[in-house]
Design an enzyme around this catalytic site. Sequence first.
Site, PDB file in Angstrom:
ATOM      1  N   ARG A  65       0.565  -1.126  -0.116  1.00 10.51           N
ATOM      2  CA  ARG A  65      -0.247  -0.188   0.033  1.00 10.51           C
ATOM      3  C   ARG A  65       1.022   1.227  -0.101  1.00 10.51           C
ATOM      4  O   ARG A  65       0.319   2.150  -0.247  1.00 10.51           O
ATOM      5  CB  ARG A  65      -0.723  -0.005   1.474  1.00 10.51           C
ATOM      6  N   GLU A 102       3.014  -9.728  14.097  1.00  6.89           N
ATOM      7  CA  GLU A 102       2.952  -9.757  15.444  1.00  6.89           C
ATOM      8  C   GLU A 102       2.913 -11.739  15.661  1.00  6.89           C
ATOM      9  O   GLU A 102       3.591 -12.546  16.936  1.00  6.89           O
ATOM     10  CB  GLU A 102       1.279  -9.774  15.285  1.00  6.89           C
TER      11      GLU A 102
HETATM   12  O1  PRP Z   1       3.378   0.027  11.746  1.00  8.72           O
HETATM   13  P1  PRP Z   1       3.344  -2.031  11.155  1.00  8.72           P
HETATM   14  O2  PRP Z   1       2.701  -2.934  12.536  1.00  8.72           O
HETATM   15  O3  PRP Z   1       4.627  -2.484  10.944  1.00  8.72           O
HETATM   16  O4  PRP Z   1       2.147  -1.609  10.265  1.00  8.72           O
HETATM   17  C1  PRP Z   1       1.961  -1.005   9.069  1.00  8.72           C
HETATM   18  C2  PRP Z   1       2.147  -2.574   7.615  1.00  8.72           C
HETATM   19  O5  PRP Z   1       1.124  -2.643   7.683  1.00  8.72           O
HETATM   20  C3  PRP Z   1       0.514  -3.143   6.808  1.00  8.72           C
HETATM   21  O6  PRP Z   1       1.671  -3.595   5.128  1.00  8.72           O
HETATM   22  P2  PRP Z   1       1.382  -5.374   5.613  1.00  8.72           P
HETATM   23  O7  PRP Z   1       2.174  -5.885   5.430  1.00  8.72           O
HETATM   24  O8  PRP Z   1      -0.398  -5.471   5.955  1.00  8.72           O
HETATM   25  O9  PRP Z   1       1.069  -5.299   3.785  1.00  8.72           O
HETATM   26  P3  PRP Z   1       0.311  -4.965   2.192  1.00  8.72           P
HETATM   27  O10 PRP Z   1       0.533  -3.378   2.383  1.00  8.72           O
HETATM   28  O11 PRP Z   1       0.424  -5.928   1.272  1.00  8.72           O
HETATM   29  O12 PRP Z   1      -1.375  -5.060   3.289  1.00  8.72           O
HETATM   30  C4  PRP Z   1       0.725  -1.459   6.079  1.00  8.72           C
HETATM   31  O13 PRP Z   1      -0.043  -1.650   5.168  1.00  8.72           O
HETATM   32  C5  PRP Z   1       1.737  -0.648   6.434  1.00  8.72           C
HETATM   33  O14 PRP Z   1       3.125  -1.133   5.765  1.00  8.72           O
HETATM   34  N1  ADE Z   2      -5.353  -1.517  11.897  1.00  7.70           N
HETATM   35  C1  ADE Z   2      -5.049  -2.218  10.417  1.00  7.70           C
HETATM   36  N2  ADE Z   2      -5.494  -1.581   9.456  1.00  7.70           N
HETATM   37  C2  ADE Z   2      -5.085  -1.593   8.302  1.00  7.70           C
HETATM   38  N3  ADE Z   2      -3.991  -1.957   8.343  1.00  7.70           N
HETATM   39  C3  ADE Z   2      -3.234  -2.640   9.208  1.00  7.70           C
HETATM   40  N4  ADE Z   2      -1.803  -2.250   9.750  1.00  7.70           N
HETATM   41  C4  ADE Z   2      -1.811  -3.104  10.798  1.00  7.70           C
HETATM   42  N5  ADE Z   2      -2.460  -2.614  11.081  1.00  7.70           N
HETATM   43  C5  ADE Z   2      -3.680  -2.251  10.629  1.00  7.70           C
END
Ligand code: PRP
Ligand code: ADE
Length: 182
Positions: A65, A102
């Site tokens: 994202r 997590e």
């Molecule tokens: O601060 P954190 O606890 O590290 O979480 C935040 C991250 O989690 C989500 O990505 P995700 O790993 O779900 O990947 P995605 O964007 O591919 O869905 C979001 O887009 C951030 O990059």
């Molecule tokens: N609560 C949340 N919503 C969307 N993306 C996330 N990535 C980690 N925590 C999230």
Amino acid sequence: MTDSINFAQIRDSIKSIPDYPKPGVIFRDVTSLVEDGDAFKQAVVALAEPFINQGFTKVVGTEARGFIFGAAVANILNTGFVLARKPNKLPRETISQTYQLEYGQDELHIHKDSLNESDKVLMVDDLLATGGTIEATAKLIRKLGAEVDHAAFVITLPDLGGEQKLHNLGIQSYSLVSFDGE
Ligand SMILES: O=P(O)(O)OC[C@H]1O[C@H](OP(=O)(O)OP(=O)(O)O)[C@H](O)[C@@H]1O
Ligand SMILES: Nc1ncnc2[nH]cnc12
């Protein structure tokens, strides 16, 4: 310029989905924001505005994202855009950094030749939660000798400690909206 940004509109365009992806989590969904052209434009302008003419040479966005917002911000700042990707996605030589999720761990990669000591980098992602992802991204940038002191997010979840983690790394975080209670 941020005077003209409707932060309430940006916030309202983000749908909240309870118990996704697991019970107890409220998922803050930026797909509904980017589907709204006006909210998307305002979010990108608001993310970029504090960093215009501040000497940034690259924006780094984190898969997946972070790509949506990072590339758009790089266009406004007139910088290149560097992708921090999950394993086995980048074709040239990379450096990597593991980070805690997590449950278990994940890994991010960046092309070795994408940054160097002359770069001043802005990190962009959609959301700051625990800060593990952005910490790993910052470590990659610093391993390549580039400077990184700022990160911009659409959303912060302040209860999850990411801002403190960034502060401890000497990185200032900026976000458009925050959601408590998660
Ligand atoms: O601060 P954190 O606890 O590290 O979480 C935040 C991250 O989690 C989500 O990505 P995700 O790993 O779900 O990947 P995605 O964007 O591919 O869905 C979001 O887009 C951030 O990059
Ligand atoms: N609560 C949340 N919503 C969307 N993306 C996330 N990535 C980690 N925590 C999230």
